[in-house]
Structures are given as structure tokens and as C-alpha cells.
Design a protein around this motif. Structure first.
Motif, PDB file in Angstrom:
ATOM      1  N   GLU A 132     -20.469 -21.363  47.352  1.00 46.33           N
ATOM      2  CA  GLU A 132     -20.985 -22.580  45.824  1.00 46.33           C
ATOM      3  C   GLU A 132     -19.773 -21.760  44.849  1.00 46.33           C
ATOM      4  O   GLU A 132     -19.117 -21.446  44.181  1.00 46.33           O
ATOM      5  N   ALA A 133     -20.751 -22.242  43.263  1.00 40.66           N
ATOM      6  CA  ALA A 133     -19.804 -21.893  41.833  1.00 40.66           C
ATOM      7  C   ALA A 133     -19.872 -20.793  41.836  1.00 40.66           C
ATOM      8  O   ALA A 133     -19.457 -19.559  41.125  1.00 40.66           O
ATOM      9  N   ARG A 134     -21.473 -20.804  42.283  1.00 40.65           N
ATOM     10  CA  ARG A 134     -21.056 -18.914  42.093  1.00 40.65           C
ATOM     11  C   ARG A 134     -21.634 -18.229  43.690  1.00 40.65           C
ATOM     12  O   ARG A 134     -21.961 -18.973  43.950  1.00 40.65           O
ATOM     13  N   PRO A 135     -21.580 -17.041  43.893  1.00 39.06           N
ATOM     14  CA  PRO A 135     -20.949 -16.087  44.559  1.00 39.06           C
ATOM     15  C   PRO A 135     -23.030 -16.106  45.645  1.00 39.06           C
ATOM     16  O   PRO A 135     -24.136 -15.998  44.214  1.00 39.06           O
ATOM     17  N   MET A 136     -23.776 -16.456  46.284  1.00 41.35           N
ATOM     18  CA  MET A 136     -24.872 -16.415  46.658  1.00 41.35           C
ATOM     19  C   MET A 136     -25.168 -15.310  47.783  1.00 41.35           C
ATOM     20  O   MET A 136     -23.516 -14.693  48.292  1.00 41.35           O
ATOM     21  N   PHE A 137     -25.833 -14.164  47.848  1.00 43.86           N
ATOM     22  CA  PHE A 137     -26.227 -12.996  48.644  1.00 43.86           C
ATOM     23  C   PHE A 137     -27.166 -13.748  50.133  1.00 43.86           C
ATOM     24  O   PHE A 137     -28.303 -13.806  49.640  1.00 43.86           O
ATOM     25  N   ALA A 138     -26.912 -13.977  51.311  1.00 43.09           N
ATOM     26  CA  ALA A 138     -27.505 -14.388  52.425  1.00 43.09           C
ATOM     27  C   ALA A 138     -28.447 -13.362  52.736  1.00 43.09           C
ATOM     28  O   ALA A 138     -27.512 -12.176  53.484  1.00 43.09           O
ATOM     29  N   ILE A 139     -29.666 -12.725  53.360  1.00 46.46           N
ATOM     30  CA  ILE A 139     -29.645 -12.054  53.973  1.00 46.46           C
ATOM     31  C   ILE A 139     -31.003 -12.652  55.887  1.00 46.46           C
ATOM     32  O   ILE A 139     -31.453 -13.920  54.930  1.00 46.46           O
ATOM     33  N   THR A 140     -30.356 -12.321  56.403  1.00 44.03           N
ATOM     34  CA  THR A 140     -31.163 -13.461  58.313  1.00 44.03           C
ATOM     35  C   THR A 140     -32.303 -12.049  58.869  1.00 44.03           C
ATOM     36  O   THR A 140     -30.970 -11.294  58.761  1.00 44.03           O
TER      37      THR A 140
END
Length: 188
Positions: free
Chosen positions: A83-91
Motif C-alpha cells: 500500500e501507499a502506507r504500511p499496514m499491519f495485519a492480524i489473523t
């Protein structure tokens, strides 16, 4: 005489209106026709046993997994940089009903945080998944030397043992935000 005419008119109007709508009753639902039955949600699951569970690096440098070695992971944290900005995913590796939405409650390290999660497709099932910007201060719940309890109603609670891996991943992901090139200003 006038009073009795007014009372008679009010009584007649009341009877007329009450004839239009039936009164509330316990069997009112029986008077309607239900043609579409909603599917019931899945049965809730118990909290998994986390004795021996550890954080471990994933196959990619931007992912860490939590679980008992040799078994299916219980949770995953991942830095998404597409993405344009880093994202953080939690699964949370627990089955979710298709189209389900919920809140992941995180309690630990002196914090109480809530993140929205949705049922996300994973091969032929749905798992709980949520994403937040890497700079989101709610992720600080993972940064610390204490256990974190992660709960999704219906999917049980997972006690996450402390480790430096989540903190390192979050800090690296946040660092990407700071070093990302800034697009030029619009000349208009």
C-alpha cells in the motif's frame, strides 16, 4: 349532552382504530409468514491450550506466527507493504462464518485495545482477519514483556506469551512509513 357525544365519538374512534391493528400477543409471529430462514451462526469454540506455544518467524521476513511448534498456528502478525502506507495485519486461525464481522479484544502490557476483524477467505474456509495502519498506537499492546490475551467472541481466547518478535516486526513496519518516499505536491 355534549359530554356524552364527545365520549361516544372518542369511544367509536378508539374501537375503529383498534380494529385496524391487532393487539400485541405472544402468538403474533404465528400470524405472519416466514419464508426465508436465516442461517444460525456456528457454535462457539473453546479457548485453545497454549502450553508450549511460541512466536516464530514466518516464511517471509514480514510475518511472525504464534502457536505450538508442529501444529497449525493460532495467530499471525504481518506487515503489508503493498500500500501507499504500511499496514499491519492480524489473523486469528479460527473458523469464521462467511460475511461475519467482529471485534478482537487485546488485553495486556497495561493496555486494553479493540480491533475490527472480518471473515476473510483462506483456501476453502474463512478465518478472522483485520488490518490497521502500522502507525496505529493500538498495536503497542504487542510491545512489552507481558502476556497478551486476544479474544474474539465465539472464537475463544488465545494467551500470547511475550516475545521480542512482535515488537521487532511492528517497529520495522513503522520504520517503512518513515522512509517511504513522499509523493510530490499537486501543482494545481
Amino acid at each position: 349532552m355534549m359530554r356524552s357525544r364527545t365520549a361516544l365519538a372518542v369511544l367509536t374512534l378508539g374501537l375503529t382504530l383498534s380494529a385496524c391493528k391487532p393487539p400485541a400477543a405472544d402468538d403474533y409471529i404465528a400470524r405472519t409468514r416466514i419464508t426465508d430462514r436465516a442461517a444460525a451462526p456456528s457454535e462457539p469454540i473453546g479457548s485453545p491450550d497454549v502450553e508450549g506455544a511460541i512466536w516464530a518467524p514466518g516464511r517471509h521476513a514480514n510475518r511472525v506466527l504464534y502457536g505450538i511448534p508442529g501444529q497449525q498456528p493460532l495467530m499471525a502478525l504481518e506487515c503489508l507493504t503493498d500500500e501507499a502506507r504500511p499496514m499491519f495485519a492480524i489473523t486469528r486461525f479460527a473458523l469464521a462464518d462467511q460475511h461475519a464481522q467482529g471485534i478482537l479484544a487485546l488485553i495486556g502490557n497495561g493496555r486494553v485495545e479493540r480491533l475490527f476483524v472480518d471473515a476473510a477467505p483462506a483456501r476453502d474456509v474463512f478465518l478472522w482477519h483485520g488490518e490497521v495502519p502500522a502507525a496505529d498506537p493500538r498495536l503497542d499492546v504487542f510491545i512489552g514483556a507481558r502476556e497478551v490475551e486476544a479474544t474474539i467472541p465465539g472464537a475463544g481466547s488465545v494467551v500470547l506469551h511475550p516475545s521480542n518478535l512482535p515488537r521487532t516486526l511492528i517497529e520495522q513496519c513503522r520504520g517503512l512509513q518513515q522512509t517511504a518516499p513522499v509523493p510530490p505536491a499537486d501543482p494545481a
